[in-house]
Scaffold this motif. Structure first.
Motif, PDB file in Angstrom:
ATOM      1  N   ALA A   1       0.535  -1.931  -0.297  1.00  0.00           N
ATOM      2  CA  ALA A   1      -0.344  -0.136  -0.198  1.00  0.00           C
ATOM      3  C   ALA A   1       0.617   1.523  -0.569  1.00  0.00           C
ATOM      4  N   VAL A   2       1.926   1.151   0.659  1.00  0.00           N
ATOM      5  CA  VAL A   2       3.102   2.722   1.369  1.00  0.00           C
ATOM      6  C   VAL A   2       3.580   2.745  -0.689  1.00  0.00           C
ATOM      7  N   PHE A   3       3.904   0.989  -1.643  1.00  0.00           N
ATOM      8  CA  PHE A   3       4.662   1.791  -2.780  1.00  0.00           C
ATOM      9  C   PHE A   3       3.537   2.005  -3.890  1.00  0.00           C
ATOM     10  N   THR A   4       3.047   1.735  -3.236  1.00  0.00           N
ATOM     11  CA  THR A   4       1.033   2.463  -4.460  1.00  0.00           C
ATOM     12  C   THR A   4       0.962   3.329  -4.377  1.00  0.00           C
ATOM     13  N   ALA A   5       1.031   4.227  -2.467  1.00  0.00           N
ATOM     14  CA  ALA A   5       0.115   5.317  -2.753  1.00  0.00           C
ATOM     15  C   ALA A   5       1.923   6.297  -2.642  1.00  0.00           C
ATOM     16  N   ARG A   6       3.054   6.001  -2.683  1.00  0.00           N
ATOM     17  CA  ARG A   6       4.264   6.984  -3.466  1.00  0.00           C
ATOM     18  C   ARG A   6       3.680   7.015  -4.800  1.00  0.00           C
ATOM     19  N   ARG A   7       3.929   5.846  -5.205  1.00  0.00           N
ATOM     20  CA  ARG A   7       3.224   5.937  -6.696  1.00  0.00           C
ATOM     21  C   ARG A   7       3.397   6.792  -7.588  1.00  0.00           C
ATOM     22  N   ARG A   8       2.147   6.989  -6.974  1.00  0.00           N
ATOM     23  CA  ARG A   8       0.419   8.025  -6.712  1.00  0.00           C
ATOM     24  C   ARG A   8       1.522   9.083  -6.702  1.00  0.00           C
ATOM     25  N   ALA A   9       1.376   9.182  -5.805  1.00  0.00           N
ATOM     26  CA  ALA A   9       1.704  11.041  -4.713  1.00  0.00           C
ATOM     27  C   ALA A   9       3.138  11.307  -5.911  1.00  0.00           C
ATOM     28  N   GLU A  10       4.159  10.431  -6.462  1.00  0.00           N
ATOM     29  CA  GLU A  10       5.749  11.158  -7.566  1.00  0.00           C
ATOM     30  C   GLU A  10       5.133  11.177  -8.699  1.00  0.00           C
ATOM     31  N   GLN A  11       3.371  10.154  -9.245  1.00  0.00           N
ATOM     32  CA  GLN A  11       3.201  11.021 -10.658  1.00  0.00           C
ATOM     33  C   GLN A  11       2.427  11.965 -10.790  1.00  0.00           C
ATOM     34  N   ASP A  12       1.459  12.483  -9.250  1.00  0.00           N
ATOM     35  CA  ASP A  12       1.083  13.810  -9.537  1.00  0.00           C
ATOM     36  C   ASP A  12       1.983  14.541  -8.993  1.00  0.00           C
ATOM     37  N   LEU A  13       3.375  14.591  -8.088  1.00  0.00           N
ATOM     38  CA  LEU A  13       4.486  15.456  -8.125  1.00  0.00           C
ATOM     39  C   LEU A  13       4.852  16.127  -9.551  1.00  0.00           C
ATOM     40  N   LYS A  14       5.210  15.047 -10.742  1.00  0.00           N
ATOM     41  CA  LYS A  14       5.962  15.524 -11.202  1.00  0.00           C
ATOM     42  C   LYS A  14       4.433  16.218 -12.920  1.00  0.00           C
ATOM     43  N   LYS A  15       3.706  16.179 -12.885  1.00  0.00           N
ATOM     44  CA  LYS A  15       2.281  16.367 -13.479  1.00  0.00           C
ATOM     45  C   LYS A  15       2.617  18.083 -12.837  1.00  0.00           C
ATOM     46  N   ILE A  16       2.382  18.003 -11.128  1.00  0.00           N
ATOM     47  CA  ILE A  16       2.274  19.936 -10.304  1.00  0.00           C
ATOM     48  C   ILE A  16       3.833  20.150 -11.105  1.00  0.00           C
ATOM     49  N   GLU A  17       4.995  19.303 -11.204  1.00  0.00           N
ATOM     50  CA  GLU A  17       6.024  20.672 -10.834  1.00  0.00           C
ATOM     51  C   GLU A  17       5.701  20.821 -12.748  1.00  0.00           C
ATOM     52  N   ALA A  18       6.014  20.004 -14.211  1.00  0.00           N
ATOM     53  CA  ALA A  18       5.223  20.381 -15.050  1.00  0.00           C
ATOM     54  C   ALA A  18       4.434  21.548 -15.100  1.00  0.00           C
ATOM     55  N   ARG A  19       3.142  21.301 -14.742  1.00  0.00           N
ATOM     56  CA  ARG A  19       2.580  22.744 -14.714  1.00  0.00           C
ATOM     57  C   ARG A  19       2.691  23.628 -13.801  1.00  0.00           C
ATOM     58  N   LEU A  20       3.285  23.754 -12.958  1.00  0.00           N
ATOM     59  CA  LEU A  20       4.458  25.062 -12.564  1.00  0.00           C
ATOM     60  C   LEU A  20       5.369  25.569 -13.124  1.00  0.00           C
ATOM     61  N   THR A  21       6.371  24.800 -13.801  1.00  0.00           N
ATOM     62  CA  THR A  21       7.397  25.063 -14.703  1.00  0.00           C
ATOM     63  C   THR A  21       6.758  25.782 -15.946  1.00  0.00           C
ATOM     64  N   GLY A  22       5.604  25.223 -16.899  1.00  0.00           N
ATOM     65  CA  GLY A  22       5.234  26.227 -17.381  1.00  0.00           C
ATOM     66  C   GLY A  22       4.408  27.295 -17.687  1.00  0.00           C
ATOM     67  N   LEU A  23       4.053  26.870 -16.320  1.00  0.00           N
ATOM     68  CA  LEU A  23       3.303  28.233 -15.522  1.00  0.00           C
ATOM     69  C   LEU A  23       4.626  29.398 -15.180  1.00  0.00           C
ATOM     70  N   GLN A  24       5.455  29.498 -14.940  1.00  0.00           N
ATOM     71  CA  GLN A  24       6.076  30.174 -14.335  1.00  0.00           C
ATOM     72  C   GLN A  24       6.982  30.509 -15.453  1.00  0.00           C
ATOM     73  N   LYS A  25       7.064  30.383 -16.704  1.00  0.00           N
ATOM     74  CA  LYS A  25       7.933  31.018 -18.005  1.00  0.00           C
ATOM     75  C   LYS A  25       6.641  31.667 -18.011  1.00  0.00           C
ATOM     76  N   THR A  26       5.412  31.472 -18.400  1.00  0.00           N
ATOM     77  CA  THR A  26       4.312  32.455 -18.545  1.00  0.00           C
ATOM     78  C   THR A  26       4.850  33.753 -17.755  1.00  0.00           C
ATOM     79  N   ALA A  27       4.810  33.119 -16.784  1.00  0.00           N
ATOM     80  CA  ALA A  27       5.134  34.274 -15.240  1.00  0.00           C
ATOM     81  C   ALA A  27       6.232  35.570 -15.169  1.00  0.00           C
ATOM     82  N   VAL A  28       6.783  35.033 -16.397  1.00  0.00           N
ATOM     83  CA  VAL A  28       8.094  35.989 -15.918  1.00  0.00           C
ATOM     84  C   VAL A  28       8.012  37.258 -17.566  1.00  0.00           C
ATOM     85  N   GLY A  29       8.559  38.797 -17.102  1.00  0.00           N
ATOM     86  CA  GLY A  29       8.076  39.734 -18.616  1.00  0.00           C
ATOM     87  C   GLY A  29       8.816  40.208 -18.615  1.00  0.00           C
TER      88      GLY A  29
END
Length: 328
Positions: free
Chosen positions: A150-178
């Protein structure tokens, strides 16, 4: 007939608009990037927002018409929109929560890994309260392992969600610089101006092709490479000069691959040692017989048309020599 005339009028209007589109120019110097834009005022005001931060005290505004006069120049610093900032804050908080969850899962994994090890190492002992010790050990071990899964499954899902959020943050931060927004009041109400400034980051780095010819000479080609994002709608060119040299005497078009060919030199070489197979290697002494200093950069080596790899080019003053070895 009426429809045909209407379509013709719209086509002419479109062509006229394109013909009067304000030119936008980005010139890459060896140590800076110069952005220049022509703007036509509306009702006596011309606004322009720089796509990136600019260097201080480099902003210039010049009227393009002899009858035009600049009344006032206001500079407004870049500000992230409230909507964008709210989303950035929300994503940052989600990222922190997921990072906290991963830390908690690491602790949880350690606890149940130790429990599984403890259960599996127990010596079975039959007692009145535990008539079947092997079953108890298996149950305890199975429970600990199930918790680990259960721990391994929860970690895998959390890592996947973290990657998605970091990718979204990176994209938005590029538009937030001007860069800042410049507002210019001008007369007459439809006067034209040119706005220019040096970008905070920019310029180009030298890349060399060294083609060993096996006859005591090598053809060295210099190209300009840049990590600056190709701004949509801008004409981009490169000059070998530094920005301190003033207006560039010559510019070269910048390709969509992010490079521009600047110059070629036939330079003398000594002590050429080249191995082409099975593992390529090269070593040679290169002399800068030109009058131009060669800045440090990266170099790709070719021998008899064959690519042998890249190496660091240390830079070479006019009239001096350097040893080129590799690949690195």
């Amino acid at each position: 007939m009426i429809m045909r005339c209407l379509l013709l009028s719209l086509t002419l209007l479109s062509v006229t608009s394109l013909a009067h589109a304000a030119p936008r120019q980005l010139t890459l110097f060896s140590d800076a990037s110069l952005l220049e834009v022509e703007i036509t005022a509306k009702k006596g005001v011309a606004d322009f927002s720089f796509p990136a931060p600019i260097r201080e005290v480099t902003l210039r505004v010049r009227p393009l018409d002899t009858a035009s006069s600049i009344g006032r120049v206001d500079i407004f610093p870049f500000k992230t929109s409230d909507k964008l900032q709210k989303e950035l804050d929300s994503l940052t908080e989600q990222k922190h929560r997921l990072e906290d969850r991963l830390k908690a899962l690491d602790t949880r994994e350690g606890i149940f890994a130790a429990a599984a090890k403890s259960q599996s190492s127990k010596a079975p002992r039959k007692t009145k309260t535990n008539p079947d010790p092997m079953t108890s050990v298996r149950q305890g071990t199975d429970f600990a392992i199930a918790q680990l899964e259960a721990v391994f499954t929860a970690r895998r899902r959390a890592e996947q969600d973290l990657k998605k959020i970091e990718a979204r943050l990176t994209g938005l931060q590029k538009t937030a610089v001007g860069g800042p927004t410049v507002r210019v009041s001008i007369t007459p109400a439809t006067g034209r101006i040119k706005v220019a400034a040096l970008l905070k980051d920019g310029g180009w780095t030298p890349r060399y092709d060294i083609r060993i010819q096996g006859s005591g000479t090598a053809l060295l080609s210099l190209a300009a490479h840049s990590s600056v994002s190709l701004l949509e709608g801008y004409t981009i060119s490169v000059t070998p000069a530094a920005v301190s040299a003033g207006q560039p005497p010559q510019t070269y078009p910048f390709s969509t691959t992010g490079s521009a060919h600047l110059a070629d030199w036939q330079l003398p070489t000594e002590k050429e040692q080249v191995t082409t197979s099975p593992v390529p290697s090269f070593s040679l002494i290169l002399k800068n017989s030109s009058t131009a200093p060669l800045a440090a950069g990266k170099a790709a080596i070719y021998y008899a048309g064959e690519y042998l790899g890249t190496t660091d080019f240390p830079g070479l003053a006019a009239g001096t020599t350097t040893t080129v070895t590799g690949p690195k």
